[in-house]
Structure formats: C-alpha cells, structure tokens
Design an enzyme around this catalytic site. Structure first.
Site, PDB file in Angstrom:
ATOM      1  N   GLY A 147       3.901  -2.911   7.607  1.00 46.20           N
ATOM      2  CA  GLY A 147       4.343  -3.402   9.172  1.00 46.20           C
ATOM      3  C   GLY A 147       5.325  -3.993   9.140  1.00 46.20           C
ATOM      4  CD  GLU A 168      -3.957 -10.380   4.299  1.00 45.02           C
ATOM      5  OE1 GLU A 168      -4.537 -11.234   3.581  1.00 45.02           O
ATOM      6  OE2 GLU A 168      -3.361 -10.477   5.330  1.00 45.02           O
ATOM      7  CB  THR A 226      -1.117  -0.023   1.019  1.00 46.54           C
ATOM      8  OG1 THR A 226      -0.162  -0.488   2.454  1.00 46.54           O
ATOM      9  CG2 THR A 226      -1.978  -0.801   0.892  1.00 46.54           C
TER      10      THR A 226
END
Lengths: 678, 678
Positions: free
Chosen positions: A179, A431, A140
């Site tokens: 992350g 997701e 992203t």
C-alpha cells in the site's frame, strides 16, 4: 418523515446517555461530533460523488484528503487524531488505509523495531509529520503472504562498504500488495532475509528509500508497478516493488532487537517474544472496526426497514413496514445484538492491550514480573487472533445481510452497502488470514488445555479450563424459559467451549502418542482447532458483552440486558448441535430458546431506530440516502442519482452501435440458393 | 507447470467421460467447445481489460458484443443459442443480462402474456431478431419490489379513443432498476394497474414505446434516467422511467389472459394459476447458474491451491501446497461436492420444468389431466422458490469462500473472484428476494403437510410427508461409520425435514385455532417456515444428487458417490442441531460423521484438479491467471497486471499534491507568542 418520528416517540432507554456510554464519556462524544462536523463541512473531504469517480480521480482525491489530514496530525493531541482516523475509517476506508499504511504500519514498525537513536533519526526526517517522507510497508511478496518466515527478498551484508544489499532474487519474491508504493511513498520498511557471511539469520526489517522526494524519480535499482484494480479501497495505491542489488547504509536496518555490528557480528535479542507484540494492535483495532462497520450497516438497514412498506395491505391502509415482519426482525435484530457484543469486546480488549503495551515498553530481561507479562502477552496474542477472525467474518456477514435486506436497492452503489462490503472484505485477509488466525487461536487453546490438565492455573478468558471435570458436568437446570438468564447462558458457552477445546486437546495428545511430530499433530487436528477457536470466541464475546452490561448505568441496563440475552440465545439456537451434543440443553430447552429469541426480536424492534440513533453517526458518515436520519429516503435517493446522472440523452454510441443493430438488412445475408437440378 | 502435471497424473475417474456426463452428451460438449472457441477468438468479445474500463467504456463494449450475438440469434438453432448465452453468463454477466433482459424478460412476457395474434405482431416488428426493436421489462418501482400487487403505475382505459393512458402517479411509482431502459431499449413491457371505468382490475402488462428507433429520442411523456453505479453487472444499463399520461393503443395491452374489449368490458381468464408459470423459468435457471458459478470459482481456487505453497517447509524442501492442508481441504472440497449437488438438481428441475411447460402450453379448462398438471405446477412453483433461494445463497457463499481462500490475491480484481461475487450477488434478490421465496416455499410445505395429514397423498419431492408418523420414528441403526451410506443419509434428511415441516404446520394450525386470519397465522410462523424450507431444500438437493449418481456410468460412480456422501455428511455435521434434536443420529454417530467428512475431503483432494478439468471451462471462460489450466499462475498474473499498468511513472498529481505535502513549511504556521507580562 412523520413515519420515522413515530419510531422515535417512545424509546425505552435514554438515547443520548447510550451514546455517551458507548463512546466512553460525554467529552468523547463531543470530540467525535466536532470531528464529524469538520469532515462534513470541508469540501476536500466530500464523498458524495465517490461512486462515479474513475480510479485516477479517486487516487488524486485521496491524496488531497491526506494533505488536509496532515494539518491535524501536527496540530491536535494524538488521542484526538486517532478519533479522527477512526471516524475516517468509516467514512472513507481507502483514504484511511492510505494514511494508515504510513502511521499504522511504517511508523509502527519504526516504533517497534528501531533503536531509540534510529527512531529519533526518522522522526527528524519527517516520519511523524509526513513532511519530507511518506512510508510504506514491504512485507508480503507475490508468492508469500501469511508465512513471514518464508519470504525470499534478501538483505546481504557487505562488510567492506558497511552496507546491506537489498535484492529480489525471483519473480515470486516481488514485493506485492504494498500500500502506498505505487504513487505515494518515498521510503519503505522492507522485510528481507538477513544474510551475513553466507548465513541466513531470518527475516528482519530495513528502511529503503524508493523515490527522490524532490522529483519522485525512482531510486536506481528500484522498479515499482501499480497492481491496479481491486475489490475495494480504491483510494489506496497498492503496488509491487522489485529491488535489484540496492545498497543501503548499515544504519537503515532496524536494530531494536537483532543488531548487526560493522564487523558483521550478529547479536540476537534476549527476548524473541517481544517482537510479536506489534501484530496484536492491528487485530485488536479490527475487533473495534468490526463493531463500527456493523453499526453503520445496521443504521442503514434498520432505518430503511422502518420506512419501507411491502405486502400486507388491508383495504384503505398502507402496506406493512418491513421492520414489522417477524422474518425481517429475525434477519436484523440478532445482528444488532452482535454489533453490541463486538463493541464491548473491542473496548475491553483494547484496554487490556494498552495496559500490556505500557508494561512491555519498560520490560527488561530479569524483571520480576517478566513471567506474568509474557503469560499475559501469550493470552492476548492467542485471544486476539480468534477475535480478529470471527469478528471480521461476523461484520462482513452483517454488511451483506444488511445489503440483502434492502432488496434491489441494496445492489445500488448509492445505498452504500456494496462499497462497505467491498471495502471491508479485505479485513478477513490482511494482518493474518482469518483461517490461519483461527488455527493459531486453536493452537493456543490446545496449549492452555494441556497446561491446565498438567495443573498450571489458567487466567483471564481461559480460566474456565481450570476445573474442567466439574465444568463439563454442568447441565441446565432451568424449569422455564425465564430461568435461562445471562448466567446460565454464560455457563452454556463455557461448557461447550470446554468440551470442544478438550476434544481438540485430546486429538492432539493422541497424535503425539502415535509418534507424530508436534507440527504434524497440530496439522492433524486443524479442524478441531478451528472449531475450538470458534466456540471459545463466541463464548468470549458473550462474556465480554455480559461484563459490559454490568458496568452500564442503571437506565441502560434493561435494553442492554435484552440485547445481551438475544446475542447469547440466538447463537445457541443457530449452533444448537454442540449444546445438545454436550447435553447442557435438552431439546425442550431449545424450543424455549427459539421462542425467547422471537420475543426478544419483537421487543427490541420497538427500540430499533433509537438504537441506531444512539450510535450517533451523522448522515455524512452514513453516506446513504436510505439510512438518512430524517427518513426522507426516496426523494433523497432519487435526487442523488439524478445529480450524478441527469436524465438520459441519446447514448454516445447510438449512431455507431445501436442504430446499425436496429436497422440491419438481414436479407442481405441470404445466401445464393444453388439449383442442384440444373 | 510440472507441479500441476503431477496433479493430473492419476485421476481416479475418466475425466473426459465426466465432462460428457455433466454436459449431457458428447454432442453438447462439442457444441460448447465450439462456442467457447468462437467467443475467445472474437476480438469484440474480449474481457481481459474489463477491470480497467470506465463505466461508459463498459457500456459501449457491451452493446458491441450484443451486435455480435445478434448474428447468431438469427443463424443458429435456439438450443445452441441458449448454450451460447449460458456460457456468456459465466464469461460476461453484464452483457448476458443486457441481452437477457430482452429475451428472458421482454420476449418471455410476450410469449406468456400476449395473444397469438399479438405475439406474431411483435415478432414481425423484430422482437426475435433484435431488428427494429429492443425490449425491456418495466416491473419494479422505486417503492415497490417483490409485491407486484402493490405497484402504483396506472393504465387507465379511455373508451372514447380506445387507448390506455399509462401514468406514474407518484415518486415511489417511478419504474426503477429497469435493465436496458437507460441506453438500449425502444420498447418496454410495463406492469400497471388496469383501471377501467374507475375500477381497479389489478396489475397487467402493456407494451409501451420508449424511444424512436430512428433517432432514439424519447417518446413524448416518457422521461428516463440512468440509475448509475451498481455493485456489479456494470454492462447492463439499468434505468428509471416516469410516464406522464402516455397513450398507447388498446392492442398494446397483452391479452392472452385478461382481455379488455373496445367497450371497456373486462374478461378475466378462466385459469389464474397459469399466469404464474412464467416466473418459475427464471428460478430454475438460477439453480443451474448457481452450480455453474460455483464450478468456475472452485476451478480458480482449487488450481491455485494446487500451486500455491505456504508454511511447512522442512530443510531443503519447498513449502507445502496449501491444498495439502486439512483446513484448506475442509474449506473447498465440501463446496465442490455442493456444486455437484446443484448441478444435478439443476438438470432434474430443468427437465421437470420443461415437461410441465409443454403440458401447460396445450392445457385448456376441462381437460382431464388439468388437475394433475396444476398440482404439478404447484409443486414446481413451491420447490423452485426454495431452491432458487438456497442455491443462489450457496453459490454466493462458495464464491466468497473461494475468494478468501486465495488470501490477499483474492482481493485483486484480476483474480476474477471479486467481480464474480459482485456480479452474482444480485441473484439473491432479483426475480424474488430470497427471504421472501423461502417463505413461499415454507407456505407450500405447510400446505402439503396439512393436505397429507388430511389424507391427501403428496407426490414428488414432498412424498415423504405421506406417512409422517412412521417416518419420524426412524432412528439411524448404523453400527459403524461405513454403514452411514447414501440411503441412511437420505432417511436422515427426510426425517429432519419431516419434523421441521410438521413443527411449522403445527404452529400454523395452533394460530388458526387461536382465531388468527390465515395470513396472520402464516406471518406468525415465518421463522418456522424458513427453517422448514431450508431443511427441505437441503434434503431435496441431496436426493437429486443421489438420483444423479445412480444414473451415472459405472466408471464415474465411485467418485460421484464420494462427492455425494461428502455433500450429505458435511451438511449434517454443519447443521447437527436438528439431527440430534430429532434423535436420528446420536452424538456418537456425529463423531463418526465428522471423521468421515475429514477422510472424504482428503480422498477427493487427490482428484481435485482433474475434477476442475472435467468442468471443461476454457481459460477464456475462467478469465483468471490464478486459475489457468497450465498452472503458470505467477508469471501470467504479473504479466496481466503489467500490461494494464506499465511500471509507475511519476503520478500526474505529484507537483500539485505530493510535492507540497512533502515540502511543507510547518514553521510558517507557528503563531505569534503573546507576552502577557508586557
């Protein structure tokens, strides 16, 4: 404690047998219990003080836990390590995500996108053992989320040096939400547009080194920031990354599917569909997670409700247990039934998915069952999209309903439900944003409807679309409440799903007839697609629950049948509109259904605490004094809070702030009174 | 910025006029703007770093803010200070609550329960100016919440010393959740059972000093602890209090209603009902809050949606604004309509409540309009219970829907919606748990139904129950979608509410006939009561919205009419069951209604950004880079996060944790291989 003992005195079913059945066998239960004990006894894994740590403290604690887990990854079978992660996901979602980014995203991307040679190269570098590298997943961007095709980051091939140049061309192209990027990862799988000889070949995957594993210094051209405070999952260090003309060797593009030769020749894969199989795994596991998170929340809420008393005292008697109130049963027991529905659906969809993956691993163009496997893939892809959306929404709602059902205590961090909510909330977005997924599911259903109409037989969960005319003529023939059994309810869901899928399909066809492009036609019928996906998914969950009941041992059939009936009937009562509109039920049937829901809630209430016991989550996993197994809730809650906050001393800012507030000389502010007559 | 300018180019209504209309006049708008500017420019009031403060830092910041506010309480008119608090409640709910506990709970209790002489005593001690004392409100206990009558703390009168002895007899009697107790308050209004000469007179209010205002040392016999981490509102220092035989003078019992003479004679008040008027104020203000919090959340979500682009790009064009998607409009625009419904309902209910309070202030037993006022009180009490519940639920849902509509960014603390959710969530629980309140509302409705049936004319919001037989025969006569206007929708809600209230009433009557006690009969029909309260409240909101539209200036009528239509029709489509079951609408009507909802969403979408402008919340109040007025969302978001977290350095635990993880010598763990053949 006597109070909770009476709740366990007469379960209507064998509790331990239910645990084994839900777990999938005695051996699995034993493994889970071993893992829970290892987690609980390991001081590094403690969670009791989580609510009072600062963000830097949580981040450090999390990486300590990951070091402990790294021991197991190298020393236990994969299936057992997966069980460990599954339990960890309930105990400490932040840590689970921080390690999950490496295994579930970075390493999965290698498995799915790297050639065999590349995969072995990265495994040798330490990708399996977390020894030498830790990976993150750079999909992203600040301005781009669900639409992967719209990403801006570029990977431009330089034939001269046989390198790719990874570059962030704009602010909105900054990799965002990554992350592990802020403080953990040495490497990143970067999604970037492959540009070769000026031509854009779409988004592919590239491994880019971010940091030197010796010093953790950022590699030249890489800038990384921490994106800071989040709603939940504080342990995971999400970051942003900007690349400024960073060069990587050609071999760092993952080339299982698309290949770029040294010369710059681009070779596209023969089967595009196979590249999206990887997305499904995450969705399927979120169906399972939704069931598990619901079971945890309900364990807390139901045990609390069996102890807490309020109102209704008659002279000389204690107040009434809140679980004995009709309204409290109605708040929680249907959610308990729903947790079972998600459990059985999760198990079944997981099995289907694993079978499919095995087949796909070995699939080659030209194989004789290629078509069947691809059809199956399409079904699992479409179905899992809707299930991921509705199950994560259902679980989030369950957690919040459970939190509210604790009254004021639900607002305390120590009750455990606020963080469960905040940690879980992201599942509705990551997701695949749920709303987008419902539209995908709806698009799939419209496609199935049109195929079925054109005479192409549909299989699996959409087989009800095959003889739609006959299906839609069905009407409930029940002459009493008792006749509305699981089969009748199953028919009801199919009929409603059939009608709403048909409505969406007809709206789509009408748009095409009016001359709209296919995409515009789908856009036009978005609301109908969402509605179709919703009713189909509710029906799918019901049918999987019904199948699960059929497979249960006889000793568990009665309680599971009640739960399944309740699940089916409650959702009909709550969404009665289409069941009336499509005339499967009459208003009179609905009155029976409402009365039956009330009876079932009251009946299942007797087993409520034993059912939470059958979920078999240890107190460490529950991590809430209000959901303790022994029912000694008030003392434990009081002790926990006092340990964290010993009785008040004078606050540190008393002298600087409170004393001056309390001792203001407000008269000093009185203005000079001018004498205008002077 | 050009992008958001195009959204503002052609509003269909005069935006500034809407602001004045919503605010209640030009002068109010000007005052609000002055207050917003004062808040924004005062460095003490800053909120931009809230997401990155520790709990002790937030607590200290909060008390600094209260010191600033204390200046205004002494130097501006009450109405203006109320405006200030109302804006503060949107900017910083923790600070609002911390000061609100003193004014809204402690001081309100004095106003409602103290005799004139007592009130003047406490005002002189500093209860208005926060100079000399700060109060808190000791109602809830560890084991007791909504059921005030079940509280355990005792206040035993000692005739010899003319003192009350305040005592916490058990762990569950510990005062719990007491806002301000942990670090702020010097005094507490304690709810305790009045025991005189061994007889329990029920729960009354007593002022107990907690701390010495000079040193902040706890008074002897008082122990206080901090209850620590919460879901939200971190600025407010909720605590627990235990009293061990603490003596207070007789004059510290609040004696406006019940009195205890020196001799121990207890004099009960002539009008018990008057004591519960005080609860209504909080409920009414939560209806207003629900509208305001929704407007804030929607401002962020709609402005973001007008800038954010995703999918749908055609060659050479940018992606499509997400607000242009049917599904995104469907997610947000009906919630916008609902925010208006709550706004108008809040305004009207607030007016009704204020009128009523004025009347009650001067009411005495024997007054000729006593009966009318008490009837009116009963209506406001019953109606406000349901409205508080459904409006706070609606607002909480709106905030979460808005958060989810931001995709991944909604999960960032800096987007502002996570904390808005966590701060708001408590509104569904405090001052009456929502579910309990729906039952109260349902009980009131059952009462009204039975009165109406017995021929007693009902007034106000329940007047539709008067000629129920005729009402229930109504059927929608509309021959086209356009004929389903506000009046028809109004009829639809009354018909459904009438039916479900009747069903609850009949179920209750049947229970009574079967010989159940009244309380057991109410318990039995709980689910029917909840449903009755829900449909009645939805109808009530619709009718207040409709009334509000009628009072609007002509220039605002078209847009408000559309919003009101959408509010009414959307909720019918979403809860179509009862509208079909009671045959007001046919399935064909419902198809029209769904189509009309889609049209209205698309139509109102054009005004979406201007509508958020009309709410007139400054960027400081919005406090989200994604909801900025100027639409420059990405740069502002990036800058905010970078200011809080300058680009990553090596994490502090790299050497101690990450380096050892990455450089494990796993071979050192290899066991000695035993040679069994040796």
């Amino acid at each position: 404690m006597r109070v909770i003992a009476e709740e366990r005195a007469n379960p209507s079913f064998p509790v331990r047998e239910m645990t084994h059945f839900l777990d999938g066998g005695v051996r699995v239960t034993e493994t889970r219990e071993m893992i829970m004990m290892q987690l609980e006894r390991d001081p590094v894994m403690k969670t009791i003080d989580h609510n009072d740590l600062t963000l830097p403290q949580i981040r450090e604690r999390t990486i300590q836990k990951i070091r402990r887990l790294a021991h197991y990854v190298a020393n236990e079978p994969v299936a057992q390590f997966r069980q460990r992660l599954s339990i960890l996901s309930l105990v400490d979602p932040g840590t689970y995500t921080r390690i999950g980014v490496h295994y579930g995203l970075f390493f999965s991307a290698l498995q799915g996108q790297a050639s065999a040679e590349q995969l072995s190269y990265w495994v040798q570098k330490g990708a399996v053992t977390l020894n030498g590298l830790v990976g993150c997943f750079g999909m992203t961007e600040l301005g781009h989320g669900s639409n992967v095709a719209g990403l801006e980051t570029t990977a431009t091939y330089d034939e001269a040096s046989e390198e790719f140049v990874i570059h962030t061309p704009t602010l909105t192209a900054t990799k965002w939400w990554i992350g592990g990027a802020a403080q953990t990862a040495t490497h990143c799988v970067v999604f970037a547009r492959l540009i070769v000889k000026g031509r854009d070949h779409g988004v592919k995957n590239f491994v880019v080194q971010l940091r030197d594993p010796e010093t953790f210094a950022l590699m030249p051209g890489v800038v990384i920031g921490d994106i800071g405070a989040k709603m939940g999952r504080h342990g995971i260090d999400n970051g942003w990354i900007q690349f400024t003309h960073v060069r990587i060797p050609r071999s760092h593009m993952l080339m299982k599917h698309t290949k770029v030769k040294a010369s710059g020749e681009v070779i596209e894969p023969p089967l595009q569909q196979l590249t999206y199989g990887a997305l499904i795994g995450g969705r399927v596991s979120m169906v399972v997670d939704s069931g598990n998170a619901s079971k945890k929340a309900l364990t807390i809420a139901l045990r609390y409700a069996a102890i807490r008393r309020q109102f209704g005292a008659r002279p000389g008697e204690p107040e009434t247990k809140i679980l004995d109130y009709v309204i409290h049963q109605h708040r929680l027991i249907p959610l308990l039934a729903q947790a079972f529905a998600m459990h059985f659906t999760g198990v079944e969809v997981q099995n289907i998915y694993e079978d499919l993956m095995v087949k796909m691993e070995t699939l080659k163009p030209g194989d004789k069952d290629l078509h069947t496997v691809l059809e199956h893939l399409k079904e699992v892809h479409g179905t899992s999209a809707g299930l991921k959306a509705f199950c994560t929404w259902n679980a989030l709602n369950t957690i919040d309903q459970c939190r509210q059902s604790l009254g004021g205590h639900g607002y305390s961090a120590y009750a455990g439900l606020a963080s469960l909510y905040n940690d879980f909330a992201v599942q509705c977005t990551w997701e695949g944003d749920n709303t987008i997924l419902t539209l995908q599911a709806g698009r799939y259903l419209v496609g199935c409807y049109r195929e079925a109409k054109a005479g192409k037989k549909q299989a699996g969960g959409v087989a009800y679309l095959n003889d739609l005319q006959a299906l839609l003529r069905n009407r409930c023939q029940a002459k009493s409440a008792a006749e509305i059994d699981l089969d009748v309810i199953g028919q009801a869901y199919w009929l409603v799903a059939g009608n709403v899928v048909k409505a969406a399909g007809e709206e789509f066809d009408a748009c095409i007839k009016r001359g709209l492009r296919e995409d515009d036609a789908y856009e036009h019928c978005s609301q109908a697609r969402l509605y179709a996906a919703k009713m189909h998914s509710y029906g799918y969950l019901f049918h999987r629950f019904k199948d699960g009941v059929a497979k249960a041992p006889a000793s568990l059939q009665p309680i599971l049948t009640k739960l399944c009936l309740l699940y089916g009937l409650y959702n009909i009562a709550e969404n009665s509109g289409p069941f009336l509109q499509y005339e499967f039920f009459t208003p009179r049937h609905l009155d029976w259904i409402r009365a039956r829901v009330a009876e079932l809630c009251k009946d299942i209430r007797k087993d409520a605490v034993p059912i939470t016991d059958s979920f078999n989550y240890s107190d460490f996993v529950i991590n809430s004094p209000l959901g303790r197994y022994d029912g000694d809730i008030y003392q434990a809650y009081f002790d926990l809070i006092n340990a964290a906050h010993p009785p008040a001393k004078v606050p540190p800012y008393f002298k600087s702030e409170i004393h001056p507030l309390l001792h203001r000389n407000t008269q000093a502010d009185d203005p000079l009174e001018l004498d205008d007559d002077e």
